[in-house]
Design a protein around this motif. Structure first.
Motif: not given
Length: 67
Positions: A12-23, A2-3, A32-37
């Motif tokens: 675009v400011i920030h993109i993260e890729y979340i592995p499949k089956s991650t909750t 998931m992106e 994620t919000l802290m990394r975005l900040r």
């Protein structure tokens, strides 16, 4: 996979890729919000001083008080 993509009127400011089956928990979303900040601080200096508005859905991690 998931992106998670964050952008403003300049692009675009920030993109993260979340592995499949991650909750996506509240803690994971807050991280994620802290990394975005941090990315906003480096890519868009001064933006945080004017305030940031996030439009997001009402998924449980997104609406938790800590978030």
């Amino acid at each position: 996979m998931m992106e998670a993509c964050f952008w403003d009127h300049k692009g675009v400011i920030h993109i993260e890729y979340i592995p499949k089956s991650t909750t996506i928990t509240t803690d994971a979303y807050c991280d994620t919000l802290m990394r975005l900040r941090n990315t906003i601080k480096s890519k868009r200096p001064g933006l945080l001083k004017r305030g940031v508005i996030l439009i997001r859905d009402t998924a449980t991690p997104h609406s938790a008080n800590i978030t």
